[in-house]
Design a protein around this motif. Structure first.
Motif, short mmCIF file in Angstrom:
data_model
loop_
_atom_site.label_atom_id
_atom_site.label_comp_id
_atom_site.label_asym_id
_atom_site.label_seq_id
_atom_site.Cartn_x
_atom_site.Cartn_y
_atom_site.Cartn_z
N ILE A 145 0.80 -1.22 0.00
CA ILE A 145 0.00 0.00 0.00
C ILE A 145 0.84 1.28 0.00
N LEU A 146 2.01 1.27 0.62
CA LEU A 146 2.80 2.50 0.75
C LEU A 146 3.20 3.10 -0.60
N PRO A 147 3.66 2.30 -1.58
CA PRO A 147 3.98 2.90 -2.89
C PRO A 147 2.76 3.52 -3.57
N THR A 148 1.59 2.92 -3.38
CA THR A 148 0.37 3.48 -3.96
C THR A 148 0.06 4.83 -3.34
N LEU A 149 0.23 4.94 -2.04
CA LEU A 149 0.01 6.21 -1.36
C LEU A 149 1.01 7.26 -1.84
N MET A 150 2.24 6.84 -2.06
CA MET A 150 3.27 7.75 -2.55
C MET A 150 2.86 8.33 -3.90
N LYS A 151 2.34 7.51 -4.78
CA LYS A 151 1.91 7.98 -6.09
C LYS A 151 0.77 8.98 -5.98
N LYS A 152 0.01 8.88 -4.92
CA LYS A 152 -1.11 9.78 -4.70
C LYS A 152 -0.71 11.02 -3.91
N GLY A 153 0.58 11.13 -3.62
CA GLY A 153 1.08 12.36 -3.02
C GLY A 153 1.14 12.40 -1.51
N VAL A 154 1.12 11.25 -0.85
CA VAL A 154 1.25 11.23 0.61
C VAL A 154 2.22 10.13 1.02
N VAL A 155 2.91 10.36 2.13
CA VAL A 155 3.88 9.39 2.63
C VAL A 155 3.48 8.98 4.03
N PHE A 156 3.20 7.68 4.21
CA PHE A 156 2.97 7.09 5.53
C PHE A 156 4.22 6.29 5.90
N ALA A 157 4.30 5.88 7.16
CA ALA A 157 5.43 5.06 7.62
C ALA A 157 4.98 3.62 7.80
N GLY A 158 5.90 2.73 7.60
CA GLY A 158 5.61 1.32 7.86
C GLY A 158 5.63 1.02 9.34
N GLY A 159 5.35 -0.21 9.69
CA GLY A 159 5.35 -0.61 11.09
C GLY A 159 6.74 -0.63 11.68
N LEU A 160 6.82 -0.46 13.00
CA LEU A 160 8.11 -0.41 13.68
C LEU A 160 8.21 -1.43 14.81
N HIS A 161 7.10 -1.79 15.42
CA HIS A 161 7.14 -2.76 16.52
C HIS A 161 7.56 -4.11 15.96
N LYS A 162 8.62 -4.66 16.53
CA LYS A 162 9.25 -5.83 15.93
C LYS A 162 8.32 -7.04 15.84
N GLU A 163 7.33 -7.13 16.72
CA GLU A 163 6.46 -8.31 16.72
C GLU A 163 5.38 -8.24 15.65
N ILE A 164 5.02 -7.03 15.19
CA ILE A 164 3.90 -6.89 14.25
C ILE A 164 4.23 -5.92 13.11
N ALA A 165 5.50 -5.71 12.84
CA ALA A 165 5.92 -4.66 11.90
C ALA A 165 5.30 -4.81 10.52
N THR A 166 5.01 -6.03 10.08
CA THR A 166 4.50 -6.25 8.73
C THR A 166 2.98 -6.14 8.65
N LYS A 167 2.34 -5.78 9.75
CA LYS A 167 0.88 -5.80 9.79
C LYS A 167 0.22 -4.42 9.84
N TYR A 168 1.02 -3.37 9.91
CA TYR A 168 0.39 -2.06 10.09
C TYR A 168 1.23 -0.94 9.50
N VAL A 169 0.60 0.22 9.39
CA VAL A 169 1.28 1.44 8.93
C VAL A 169 1.00 2.53 9.94
N ARG A 170 1.76 3.63 9.83
CA ARG A 170 1.62 4.73 10.80
C ARG A 170 1.40 6.04 10.07
N PHE A 171 0.45 6.80 10.57
CA PHE A 171 -0.01 8.05 9.96
C PHE A 171 0.26 9.16 10.98
N GLY A 172 1.17 10.07 10.63
CA GLY A 172 1.46 11.19 11.51
C GLY A 172 0.61 12.39 11.15
N HIS A 173 -0.04 12.98 12.14
CA HIS A 173 -0.85 14.19 11.91
C HIS A 173 -0.56 15.19 13.02
#
Length: 587
Positions: free
Chosen positions: A523-551
């Motif tokens: 999903i992150l590359p698709t968001l990039m093409k649409k002009g927004v950048v989110f962050a991937g997961g960071l918690h080592k146990e679930i990093a591949t399951k979520y993204v992070r949105f800073g506001h």
């Protein structure tokens, strides 16, 4: 100007005397092609009329006798009025079909234009006007350079310059570095806003909506271009002192015993400052765990020989007060650390409740807050909540480029540091070195231990001025309202947050579980093409399951920006494009 000068056209030779130097020079190679090539970055003074008549002084170039042998003048393109490039410098081409060399001496050459050169007669009037303006020796701004040349009456060339209205120069104002006449932060913020409207916008780029670094205001970035200055000079010392004073307002402390620190480094340097200065090897510390950054803070403590005990909660939750109370009664902890907002999970800790508990159950335990992702967007009251140390960084909700570790220490923390039995375990992070520096800077006195970054300090000054131009309560409110808007949109898409309980949800970011089977790279590359950048997961146990949105920061507080709305729209559309169907078709 003395001596004679012969007329030269095309490929002629020049003879005569000028300025005591023989003007018998062979310049066939340069004039045969009707161009004189002059370095674009040198100075040219002179007079050129609308008819193309006048003279040009070519300064700081080799004498005419050397022109043909100089590589910078060898690249001549016949019949072209374009910029000519060599391997050294860009050059400007001046066509001179009929000229007279009046003088050549040292690094000065004067050319006399007798007939209208094609270059000028064919040029648009506004272009000629621009040239004339820069070559006007009667300009009301006097030249003051080593190459300034007085016009000689012997030239006796009639010249009618393009008439331009002379604008009166404003009286130069002397900048004062005294603080006797203070401008309120509200007024300075209004001035900053008006100035920002006039500034050029940033280059087009995707909106950076990660939990830091964040988007920056134009004026903050402009402050980074401040000219170089001494870090112990009065202007910078004054600016740094004002920054430290404004940090007191941001942290909401009026206690003169508290002390702000601003040191080159990331937020991580704040951990080192706490571990190196407030505890000693062998001491016990309690670390409340709400995600990745509690693990890292514990690792930092261990590096300094300190013994951390982590009180962990399930992912997306926070330790409860009864658990904290039990832990405090079991051991004598020198300090307790609380991550206000853990950016790996989006979990918000209750600082006031924990601080009250600590002061009641274990009053000698220092209360340390990791506020890297909270200061500037979450409510935090240093004095009222009786906090001992809060660490943060410049690049998150404060809205300044990365590179500054910012710490606020209480009077009690400073006394604990002074009473330590062993030297601090860090040299660069030692308050023994930094405390007198910060005290002197705040008193507007030059001082030195290690060089601070002046441009970053100026950017921080601008950002703090903007933040404090309005009541902090308004800032906290708009971040909360935006957070609720984001979280509602996330729920409408059928997605869940890591922090499932409303009381655990941060106001400056949201950690979002992706649909089952989807990973951040989908999903992150698709968001990039649409002009927004989110962050991937960071918690080592679930990093591949979520993204992070800073506001946080200007993406939230600037009404002219639509970063949040665009991000929510992009998220809905992007999920649909990669195969996710939201409930009720919402996107």
């Amino acid at each position: 100007m003395t001596g004679a000068a012969s007329r030269c056209t095309g490929g002629g030779r020049i003879s005569g005397r000028a300025a005591g130097v023989s003007a018998a020079v062979g310049i066939d190679g340069i004039l045969r092609k009707s161009h004189l090539i002059l370095p674009a970055r040198r100075r040219f003074l002179g007079k050129i009329s609308a008819a193309g008549q006048g003279w040009i002084d070519c300064l700081d170039i080799p004498p005419v006798t050397d022109i043909c042998a100089t590589p910078h003048f060898a690249n001549v393109c016949e019949g072209k009025d374009t910029l000519i490039h060599t391997r050294h410098l860009p050059h400007s081409s001046f066509r001179i079909s009929d000229c007279v060399i009046l003088a050549t001496a040292g690094h000065f050459t004067r050319l006399l234009l007798r007939t209208p050169p094609p270059f000028f007669t064919l040029a648009p009037k506004n272009r000629l006007s621009l040239i004339s303006r820069h070559l006007n020796t009667n300009a009301h701004v006097p030249l003051n350079t080593p190459y300034s040349i007085q016009s000689s009456p012997e030239d006796d060339i009639e010249w009618n310059p393009i008439q331009k209205e002379k604008r009166s120069l404003p009286q130069q104002q002397t900048r004062s570095f005294s603080t006797t006449q203070e401008v309120s932060l509200e007024e300075e913020g209004k001035r900053s806003k008006r100035a920002a409207i006039k500034m050029s916008s940033q280059a087009p780029h995707p909106a950076l909506l990660i939990p830091g670094p964040i988007e920056f205001d134009d004026e903050v970035l402009q402050s980074m271009s401040h000219y170089s200055e001494s870090h112990v000079g009065a202007p910078f010392v004054n600016t740094f002192g004002e920054v430290l004073g404004m940090l007191r307002k941001l942290f909401i402390t009026e206690d003169p015993k508290s002390q702000p620190f601003v040191i080159s480094g990331s937020g991580t340097l704040g951990w080192d400052q706490v571990a190196a200065n407030l505890v000693e090897p062998g001491d016990d510390v309690l670390v409340l765990h709400t995600g990745y950054f509690a693990d890292s803070f514990a690792d930092c403590f261990e590096t300094y020989g300190i013994k951390p005990t982590q009180l962990k909660a399930p992912i997306g939750d926070r330790p409860q007060q009864d658990e904290v109370e039990k832990a405090l009664k079991e051991r004598n902890y020198k300090l307790i650390s609380i991550t206000h907002t853990d950016t790996s999970t989006g979990v918000l800790s209750e600082i006031k409740g924990i601080a009250d508990l600590v002061h009641r159950v274990s009053p000698d335990t220092l209360v340390i807050v990791d506020g890297v992702c909270s200061v500037g967007c979450e409510e935090l009251r240093f004095d009222d909540w009786k906090l001992d140390c809060v660490i943060t960084a410049s690049q998150k909700a404060i809205g300044c480029p990365a590179g500054l570790s910012i710490v606020m220490a209480s009077g009690r923390a400073i006394e604990r540091f002074k009473a330590r039995k062993t030297p601090p375990g860090s040299y660069f992070g030692s308050w023994k070195n930094w405390l007198p520096i910060m005290q002197n800077y705040e008193a507007k006195k030059p001082s030195y231990f290690a060089t601070p970054p002046p441009q970053l300090i100026h950017a921080l000054h601008t950002s703090l001025t903007q933040i404090l131009s309005k009541p902090l309560e308004e800032r906290f409110k708009i971040h909360h309202e935006t957070s609720q808007k984001v979280k509602k949109a996330i729920a409408d898409l059928g997605l869940k947050q890591l922090a499932s309980k409303p009381e655990n949800q941060a106001n400056g970011m949201t950690a979002i579980y992706l649909p089952e089977g989807m990973t951040p790279p989908a999903i992150l590359p698709t968001l990039m093409k649409k002009g927004v950048v989110f962050a991937g997961g960071l918690h080592k146990e679930i990093a591949t399951k979520y993204v992070r949105f800073g506001h946080m920061g200007v993406s939230v507080t600037d009404p002219k920006r639509d970063d949040i709305d665009r991000a929510l729209k992009a998220l809905g559309e992007g999920l649909k494009e990669v195969g996710y169907e939201a409930p009720n078709g919402k996107a």
